[in-house]
Design an enzyme around this catalytic site. Structure first.
Site, PDB file in Angstrom:
ATOM      1  N   THR A   1       0.845  -1.193   0.000  1.00  0.00           N
ATOM      2  CA  THR A   1       0.000   0.000   0.000  1.00  0.00           C
ATOM      3  C   THR A   1       0.878   1.239   0.000  1.00  0.00           C
ATOM      4  O   THR A   1       1.715   1.414   0.894  1.00  0.00           O
ATOM      5  CB  THR A   1      -0.924   0.034   1.235  1.00  0.00           C
ATOM      6  OG1 THR A   1      -0.118   0.026   2.415  1.00  0.00           O
ATOM      7  CG2 THR A   1      -1.885  -1.133   1.246  1.00  0.00           C
TER       8      THR A   1
ATOM      9  N   GLU B   1      -3.895   4.792   2.596  1.00  0.00           N
ATOM     10  CA  GLU B   1      -3.002   3.883   1.867  1.00  0.00           C
ATOM     11  C   GLU B   1      -3.744   3.218   0.715  1.00  0.00           C
ATOM     12  O   GLU B   1      -4.866   2.753   0.875  1.00  0.00           O
ATOM     13  CB  GLU B   1      -2.388   2.845   2.811  1.00  0.00           C
ATOM     14  CG  GLU B   1      -3.364   2.180   3.758  1.00  0.00           C
ATOM     15  CD  GLU B   1      -2.722   1.140   4.667  1.00  0.00           C
ATOM     16  OE1 GLU B   1      -1.750   0.494   4.265  1.00  0.00           O
ATOM     17  OE2 GLU B   1      -3.223   0.982   5.792  1.00  0.00           O
TER      18      GLU B   1
ATOM     19  N   ASN C   1       1.422   4.800   0.893  1.00  0.00           N
ATOM     20  CA  ASN C   1       0.818   5.697   1.898  1.00  0.00           C
ATOM     21  C   ASN C   1       1.005   7.157   1.498  1.00  0.00           C
ATOM     22  O   ASN C   1       2.065   7.541   1.010  1.00  0.00           O
ATOM     23  CB  ASN C   1       1.476   5.456   3.257  1.00  0.00           C
ATOM     24  CG  ASN C   1       1.153   4.079   3.824  1.00  0.00           C
ATOM     25  OD1 ASN C   1       1.417   3.053   3.204  1.00  0.00           O
ATOM     26  ND2 ASN C   1       0.562   4.060   5.003  1.00  0.00           N
TER      27      ASN C   1
HETATM   28  P1  ADP Z   1       4.924   0.711   3.827  1.00  0.00           P
HETATM   29  O1  ADP Z   1       4.549   0.166   5.160  1.00  0.00           O
HETATM   30  O2  ADP Z   1       6.198   1.551   3.835  1.00  0.00           O
HETATM   31  O3  ADP Z   1       3.805   1.489   3.178  1.00  0.00           O
HETATM   32  P2  ADP Z   1       4.274  -1.489   2.090  1.00  0.00           P
HETATM   33  O4  ADP Z   1       4.664  -2.898   2.388  1.00  0.00           O
HETATM   34  O5  ADP Z   1       2.865  -1.079   2.242  1.00  0.00           O
HETATM   35  O6  ADP Z   1       5.233  -0.544   2.906  1.00  0.00           O
HETATM   36  O7  ADP Z   1       4.750  -1.223   0.595  1.00  0.00           O
HETATM   37  C1  ADP Z   1       4.388   0.001   0.001  1.00  0.00           C
HETATM   38  C2  ADP Z   1       5.383   0.454  -1.043  1.00  0.00           C
HETATM   39  O8  ADP Z   1       5.500  -0.532  -2.070  1.00  0.00           O
HETATM   40  C3  ADP Z   1       4.858   1.691  -1.732  1.00  0.00           C
HETATM   41  O9  ADP Z   1       5.218   2.855  -1.054  1.00  0.00           O
HETATM   42  C4  ADP Z   1       5.504   1.583  -3.108  1.00  0.00           C
HETATM   43  O10 ADP Z   1       6.766   2.233  -3.094  1.00  0.00           O
HETATM   44  C5  ADP Z   1       5.696   0.103  -3.321  1.00  0.00           C
HETATM   45  N1  ADP Z   1       4.755  -0.518  -4.252  1.00  0.00           N
HETATM   46  C6  ADP Z   1       5.115  -1.371  -5.240  1.00  0.00           C
HETATM   47  N2  ADP Z   1       4.059  -1.804  -5.929  1.00  0.00           N
HETATM   48  C7  ADP Z   1       2.967  -1.229  -5.374  1.00  0.00           C
HETATM   49  C8  ADP Z   1       1.570  -1.290  -5.671  1.00  0.00           C
HETATM   50  N3  ADP Z   1       1.112  -2.037  -6.669  1.00  0.00           N
HETATM   51  N4  ADP Z   1       0.718  -0.569  -4.888  1.00  0.00           N
HETATM   52  C9  ADP Z   1       1.197   0.174  -3.873  1.00  0.00           C
HETATM   53  N5  ADP Z   1       2.495   0.274  -3.549  1.00  0.00           N
HETATM   54  C10 ADP Z   1       3.394  -0.414  -4.285  1.00  0.00           C
HETATM   55  N1  RBF Z   2      -6.924  -2.521   8.580  1.00  0.00           N
HETATM   56  C1  RBF Z   2      -7.817  -2.777   9.546  1.00  0.00           C
HETATM   57  O1  RBF Z   2      -7.458  -2.845  10.716  1.00  0.00           O
HETATM   58  N2  RBF Z   2      -9.141  -2.970   9.255  1.00  0.00           N
HETATM   59  C2  RBF Z   2      -9.612  -2.973   8.000  1.00  0.00           C
HETATM   60  O2  RBF Z   2     -10.818  -3.132   7.803  1.00  0.00           O
HETATM   61  C3  RBF Z   2      -8.678  -2.743   6.944  1.00  0.00           C
HETATM   62  N3  RBF Z   2      -9.077  -2.773   5.653  1.00  0.00           N
HETATM   63  C4  RBF Z   2      -8.164  -2.614   4.645  1.00  0.00           C
HETATM   64  C5  RBF Z   2      -8.582  -2.721   3.326  1.00  0.00           C
HETATM   65  C6  RBF Z   2      -7.685  -2.579   2.288  1.00  0.00           C
HETATM   66  C7  RBF Z   2      -8.171  -2.710   0.886  1.00  0.00           C
HETATM   67  C8  RBF Z   2      -6.322  -2.315   2.564  1.00  0.00           C
HETATM   68  C9  RBF Z   2      -5.336  -2.161   1.453  1.00  0.00           C
HETATM   69  C10 RBF Z   2      -5.894  -2.189   3.875  1.00  0.00           C
HETATM   70  C11 RBF Z   2      -6.808  -2.347   4.933  1.00  0.00           C
HETATM   71  N4  RBF Z   2      -6.413  -2.258   6.269  1.00  0.00           N
HETATM   72  C12 RBF Z   2      -7.315  -2.495   7.280  1.00  0.00           C
HETATM   73  C13 RBF Z   2      -5.069  -1.748   6.591  1.00  0.00           C
HETATM   74  C14 RBF Z   2      -4.075  -2.841   6.915  1.00  0.00           C
HETATM   75  O3  RBF Z   2      -4.166  -3.077   8.280  1.00  0.00           O
HETATM   76  C15 RBF Z   2      -2.697  -2.314   6.574  1.00  0.00           C
HETATM   77  O4  RBF Z   2      -2.529  -2.220   5.195  1.00  0.00           O
HETATM   78  C16 RBF Z   2      -1.666  -3.196   7.219  1.00  0.00           C
HETATM   79  O5  RBF Z   2      -0.474  -2.538   7.267  1.00  0.00           O
HETATM   80  C17 RBF Z   2      -1.573  -4.572   6.582  1.00  0.00           C
HETATM   81  O6  RBF Z   2      -0.457  -5.296   7.045  1.00  0.00           O
HETATM   82 MG    MG Z   3       1.783   0.845   3.059  1.00  0.00          MG
END
Ligand code: ADP
Ligand code: RBF
Ligand code: MG
Length: 426
Positions: A293, A355, A295
């Protein structure tokens, strides 16, 4: 159908503040009841050691209360004028036909079913916690077809909040003369939305009206813990659900709220623009789980976020990286996003996060890069799941909903709109 005989421990509408707080009520563990209610709780805990939740205890209490004797009393209370008002409920639901799939939530002994059938409905799933009620209902409606896809009246014993997703999807969900009996109306409506098609209706009705219901609630608060909401309370109740209020009839002897899951889950404030430079998240390993995701810092987005209750949304995303990046990475792609405080992790003072999981395989990470999102639809409120697996399963379902929605013609113009709004590339 039940609160013809007996209604909210919450005597007053919850305050706006209470409503905005995470809802823990349904999953809070409570001590086991002193005596187990025979034939009561259809939803047994998964492990013998698990104690029934407050909601399970409530369902067991309702199931035991609505025994054969009460079924008879309920039937006797349905006088011709009550029948006429039940007919009015059925007649006030838009678009009923032979193709409509109805979820009769808290169906009781099926008082509404003939009136639905009179409007052409054939396919009904009647759900109730009381075996005596459902037995009476099935006696009146006849045995269901053994073929799973024949339109007929079927029953499912249990709390509608536990109805498995495969029983859906439905075009209409009706809570007739039962809404007051729900322990947590908000949680029940939220889970009901999971089995509804976009564009479908939710009906909350009572053929005797709110004043009568209030007097019953005063007499039997354990049986009827919940109120029939007036307009303001109803708007508060659904403000963070993918439901819109279509109409409300709150007359001295008739109550009916008609709600709708918007077509295409359209959010009333859509399209909403969210932009910023991608920042690091909370390092909870979203990427390892297969749903990275990106952010965005929430502070500069306060104005837009004020219109977006904590929950899951979908729309389009575009990364505005410079021209040295592959063309595909810089195009508009579908996305699903979460706005909220991730209650599943139970952090003491969780920060708000925005995110987006973008449905594209990027050539590299893009921290620090400018990202623009166009938010279009609202899928569900943010929830506290019992574990990471449950959260991940639901996120994957959200990805599916977002992908199928964004594949429809309805949302295509916005794809071009977002591309047209791109800043000049470096
Ligand atoms: P963080 O906790 O730092 O957000 P994530 O595990 O959520 O780490 O990974 C997010 C990062 O992955 C984004 O900031 C981006 O740089 C990269 N990324 C690669 N592919 C995707 C994608 N399809 N959607 C979102 N983020 C992506
Ligand atoms: N976190 C929650 O605690 N409750 C939720 O209902 C929830 N829904 C999510 C739905 C989507 C589509 C995404 C991308 C994230 C959601 N998350 C939710 C956030 C999730 O906890 C976060 O991405 C964590 O960092 C996953 O490891
Ligand atoms: Mg993220």
């Amino acid at each position: 159908m039940r609160a013809l005989a007996a209604s909210s421990r919450r005597a007053l509408a919850p305050t706006a503040l209470q409503r905005l707080q995470p809802r823990r009520q349904a999953s809070r563990a409570m001590p086991p009841p002193a005596t187990a209610t025979a034939g009561g709780a259809p939803q047994q805990p998964a492990t013998p050691a698990a104690r029934p939740s407050e909601r399970q205890q409530h369902a067991a209490y309702q199931a035991a209360f609505f025994n054969e004797q009460h079924v008879k009393e309920l039937r006797a209370s349905i006088t011709p004028d009550v029948e006429a008002r039940l007919a009015r409920v059925a007649a006030s639901i838009p678009g009923l036909s032979a193709e409509t799939r109805v979820l009769d939530a808290g169906a009781g002994e099926g008082a509404l079913i003939p009136h639905l059938q009179a409007r052409g409905v054939r396919d009904v799933l009647a759900v109730d916690v009381s075996p005596a009620m459902l037995a009476a209902l099935q006696r009146r409606a006849g045995q269901p077809s053994s073929l799973g896809n024949d339109a007929c009246v079927r029953t499912w014993l249990g709390d509608v909040a536990d109805l498995p997703g495969y029983q859906g999807p439905f075009d209409v969900a009706i809570f007739n003369a039962v809404f007051g009996n729900l322990l947590d109306a908000h949680a029940t409506l939220a889970s009901t939305c999971f089995v509804l098609r976009p564009g479908s209706y939710v009906v909350i009705s009572h053929p005797l009206g709110r004043p009568w219901h209030e007097s019953l609630r005063a007499k039997q608060p354990q049986l009827v813990p919940n109120e029939l909401p007036q307009r303001e309370a109803l708007e508060l109740l659904i403000h963070d659900l993918p439901l819109q209020l279509v109409s409300l009839a709150d007359e001295p002897d008739f109550y009916m709220a008609l709600l709708q899951v918007p077509k295409g889950y359209a959010h009333p404030a859509a399209p909403l623009r969210l932009a910023g430079n991608v920042t690091t998240g909370f390092g909870r390993g979203s990427k390892q789980l297969g749903v990275p995701t990106a952010n965005l810092p929430p502070a500069p987005l306060a104005e837009q976020l004020a219109q977006l209750p904590a929950g899951v949304y979908f729309g389009w995303a575009q990364l505005n990286a410079d021209v040295s990046w592959p063309e595909a990475d810089r195009q508009v792609h579908p996305m699903v996003m979460n706005i909220g405080r991730r209650p599943t992790f139970g952090d003491a003072q969780p920060e708000l996060s925005v995110e987006a999981h973008i449905m594209h395989k990027y050539s590299q990470d893009f921290y620090g890069q400018p990202l623009r999102l166009l938010v279009l639809g609202f899928i569900r409120p943010e929830m506290r799941f019992s574990g990471l697996q449950e959260l991940l399963a639901r996120i994957n379902a959200d990805v599916g909903v977002a992908r199928s929605q964004l594949g429809t013609p309805r949302w295509q113009p916005y794809r071009e709109q977002l591309a047209a709004e791109a800043p000049p590339s470096a």
